[in-house]
Design a protein around this motif. Structure first.
Motif, mmCIF file in Angstrom:
data_model
loop_
_atom_site.group_PDB
_atom_site.id
_atom_site.type_symbol
_atom_site.label_atom_id
_atom_site.label_comp_id
_atom_site.label_asym_id
_atom_site.label_seq_id
_atom_site.Cartn_x
_atom_site.Cartn_y
_atom_site.Cartn_z
ATOM 1 N N LEU A 279 0.846 -1.188 0.000
ATOM 2 C CA LEU A 279 0.000 0.000 0.000
ATOM 3 C C LEU A 279 0.880 1.236 0.000
ATOM 4 O O LEU A 279 1.627 1.481 0.949
ATOM 5 C CB LEU A 279 -0.906 0.016 1.237
ATOM 6 N N PHE A 280 0.813 2.026 -1.078
ATOM 7 C CA PHE A 280 1.504 3.314 -1.140
ATOM 8 C C PHE A 280 0.486 4.396 -0.804
ATOM 9 O O PHE A 280 -0.513 4.571 -1.513
ATOM 10 C CB PHE A 280 2.086 3.551 -2.535
ATOM 11 N N MET A 281 0.725 5.124 0.292
ATOM 12 C CA MET A 281 -0.157 6.205 0.728
ATOM 13 C C MET A 281 0.507 7.536 0.430
ATOM 14 O O MET A 281 1.612 7.804 0.909
ATOM 15 C CB MET A 281 -0.439 6.106 2.229
ATOM 16 N N GLY A 282 -0.151 8.381 -0.378
ATOM 17 C CA GLY A 282 0.468 9.622 -0.795
ATOM 18 C C GLY A 282 -0.265 10.862 -0.338
ATOM 19 O O GLY A 282 -1.444 10.824 0.015
ATOM 20 N N GLY A 283 0.447 11.978 -0.365
ATOM 21 C CA GLY A 283 -0.128 13.276 -0.036
ATOM 22 C C GLY A 283 0.850 14.379 -0.391
ATOM 23 O O GLY A 283 2.042 14.124 -0.604
ATOM 24 N N ARG A 284 0.339 15.598 -0.466
ATOM 25 C CA ARG A 284 1.245 16.724 -0.748
ATOM 26 C C ARG A 284 2.159 16.984 0.446
ATOM 27 O O ARG A 284 3.333 17.283 0.282
ATOM 28 C CB ARG A 284 0.439 17.987 -1.071
ATOM 29 N N TYR A 285 1.580 16.889 1.654
ATOM 30 C CA TYR A 285 2.324 17.176 2.876
ATOM 31 C C TYR A 285 2.208 15.993 3.835
ATOM 32 O O TYR A 285 1.279 15.177 3.721
ATOM 33 C CB TYR A 285 1.763 18.429 3.547
ATOM 34 N N PRO A 286 3.109 15.903 4.819
ATOM 35 C CA PRO A 286 3.000 14.814 5.794
ATOM 36 C C PRO A 286 1.649 14.768 6.507
ATOM 37 O O PRO A 286 1.145 13.689 6.818
ATOM 38 C CB PRO A 286 4.141 15.112 6.774
ATOM 39 N N VAL A 307 3.188 -1.082 4.203
ATOM 40 C CA VAL A 307 2.702 0.285 4.014
ATOM 41 C C VAL A 307 3.881 1.204 3.724
ATOM 42 O O VAL A 307 4.859 1.229 4.480
ATOM 43 C CB VAL A 307 1.935 0.778 5.261
ATOM 44 N N VAL A 308 3.784 1.962 2.629
ATOM 45 C CA VAL A 308 4.854 2.880 2.224
ATOM 46 C C VAL A 308 4.279 4.290 2.117
ATOM 47 O O VAL A 308 3.471 4.565 1.228
ATOM 48 C CB VAL A 308 5.470 2.465 0.874
ATOM 49 N N PRO A 309 4.656 5.206 3.020
ATOM 50 C CA PRO A 309 4.162 6.596 2.929
ATOM 51 C C PRO A 309 4.993 7.412 1.933
ATOM 52 O O PRO A 309 6.215 7.270 1.857
ATOM 53 C CB PRO A 309 4.346 7.118 4.355
ATOM 54 N N VAL A 310 4.303 8.270 1.164
ATOM 55 C CA VAL A 310 4.968 9.097 0.152
ATOM 56 C C VAL A 310 4.435 10.524 0.268
ATOM 57 O O VAL A 310 3.216 10.737 0.326
ATOM 58 C CB VAL A 310 4.709 8.574 -1.275
ATOM 59 N N CYS A 311 5.344 11.519 0.282
ATOM 60 C CA CYS A 311 4.941 12.937 0.336
ATOM 61 C C CYS A 311 5.662 13.722 -0.743
ATOM 62 O O CYS A 311 6.816 13.432 -1.063
ATOM 63 C CB CYS A 311 5.276 13.544 1.693
ATOM 64 N N GLU A 312 4.994 14.729 -1.264
ATOM 65 C CA GLU A 312 5.647 15.611 -2.234
ATOM 66 C C GLU A 312 6.557 16.619 -1.527
ATOM 67 O O GLU A 312 7.514 17.114 -2.127
ATOM 68 C CB GLU A 312 4.597 16.347 -3.071
ATOM 69 N N ASN A 313 6.247 16.948 -0.262
ATOM 70 C CA ASN A 313 7.039 17.912 0.505
ATOM 71 C C ASN A 313 7.471 17.287 1.828
ATOM 72 O O ASN A 313 6.732 16.503 2.425
ATOM 73 C CB ASN A 313 6.214 19.173 0.793
#
Length: 385
Positions: A279-286, A307-313
């Motif tokens: 599961l890749f969970m993404g968002g712009r910010y944490p 679970v892999v968290p991904v953020c743009e910032n």
């Protein structure tokens, strides 16, 4: 329909989509013809119909994209008709709607209307209206359920988790979405994905992010009160894990788009044996990864889940009062970058069942990133609405 006629109507529809205010003009003509024939139908719809052009154009485009795979188009149209039961639309109305849609294309094209367009759009509108009439007649269940708000929690400034108790259990499947109407915006139905599986107690949970220019989501986030009565219509959509395929799973969700994925994972956690899931969970910010700790806790008791968290910032925006939370010990470190690009950087994932859930733009961007690294298109699933 022969290939020449299909190409003709597709090219004609492209001129509608690409023209300034083209979809709005077409749909205005459609409703004009429809309500002129049966004025009482206007009472079934909300006063503001600003979302209708986008929705109808999306539906027509889906049908045109699948003319050679009509079974899929027909399933979509039948589901759409079952969804329209919440408005009070009946099977007999679809023949009239088909004629109104055909007349709308004739009105829109004006002097450019010709025999080829006349016959092509006549065939398309008959296919659409007949398929939707079949769908409306095929479902005898109640068109909607009523539920009471029992919890409302602001997770961040523009995002709320709403919990409800329905009068009777709602028979949705994990991964589906449901139309919802709230008392603050009567008849303005919006689609939300339950974040938990169905249960015999009628409990249901939604994660809602406020759309700045929206009508309904700001009211849900800002104005919802304990005790409000919502209407929840029949479930739609087909995101699911095929347990018989023997394939492992890749889930990609951003923001509140994790809800249908979350519901499936919770349901899978009730079983003893499951395929591996990333599961890749993404968002712009944490702070957009508001549910990452719950998903990590689920992974601790279910070794098949990563679970892999991904953020743009790397940091939260200035208006968020808290610094980014530390990644829980033992969890995959937070990756920085565009969600689709990050997932694609690990390879094609061609041996997986892939689900993407989030905004339309996020789904399109992620799909493109995966296709660019060789992911077969047929392994990627997302809901068209």
């Amino acid at each position: 329909m022969d290939a020449r006629t299909a190409a003709l109507v597709r090219a004609n529809f492209r001129t509608v989509v690409e023209a300034p205010s083209g979809p709005e003009r077409l749909i205005s003509a459609f409703y004009g013809h429809l309500f002129a024939e049966i004025p009482a139908l206007r009472e079934l719809f909300p006063p503001a119909m600003d979302m209708q052009p986008k929705r109808l154009v999306t539906a027509i485009q889906f049908v045109l994209d699948h003319l050679e795979n009509w079974d899929r188009a027909q399933r979509f149209l039948e589901q759409l008709a079952r969804d329209h039961r919440k408005y009070g639309v009946e099977a007999a109305h679809y023949d009239i709607a088909g004629r109104a849609l055909h007349a709308a294309f004739r009105t829109y094209n004006g002097v450019h209307w010709n025999r080829g367009l006349e016959e092509g759009w006549r065939d398309i509108t008959i296919l659409i209206s007949a398929s939707m009439a079949i769908g409306a007649n095929s479902d005898k269940s109640q068109p909607y359920w009523e539920a009471t708000v029992v919890g409302h929690r602001r997770v961040v400034d523009d995002l709320a988790i709403v919990r409800l108790q329905s009068d009777t259990p709602i028979p949705y499947l994990a991964g589906q979405y449901v139309p919802v109407a709230i008392p603050q915006r009567p008849k303005m139905w919006r689609y939300l994905s339950p974040a938990i599986p169905t249960n015999p107690y009628g409990e249901i949970e939604f994660h809602v992010r406020k759309v700045r220019t929206g009508w309904v989501s700001p009211a849900i986030v800002n104005e919802t009160q304990i005790g409000d009565r919502w209407m929840i219509a029949a479930p739609l959509g087909g995101l699911h894990v095929d347990l018989q395929s023997g394939k492992d799973v890749l889930m990609i969700g951003s923001g509140t788009g994790i809800a249908p994925l979350r519901a499936q994972l919770i349901e899978m956690g009730r079983r003893g044996i499951n395929p591996r899931v990333h599961l890749f969970m993404g968002g712009r910010y944490p702070c957009d990864l508001y549910d990452v700790e719950n998903m990590w806790q689920l992974s601790q008791s279910n070794p098949w889940l990563t679970v892999v968290p991904v953020c743009e910032n790397e940091s939260n925006p200035w208006w968020h009062p808290y610094p980014p939370a530390e990644t829980p010990y033992g969890m995959h470190r937070r990756l920085i970058g565009n969600l689709g690009a990050v997932v694609a950087s690990f390879g094609a994932w061609s041996d997986r069942q892939i689900q993407i859930a989030g905004s339309a733009r996020m789904i399109a961007d992620t799909r493109r990133a995966l296709l660019a690294v060789g992911t077969p298109e047929w392994v990627i699933a997302s809901d068209p609405v």
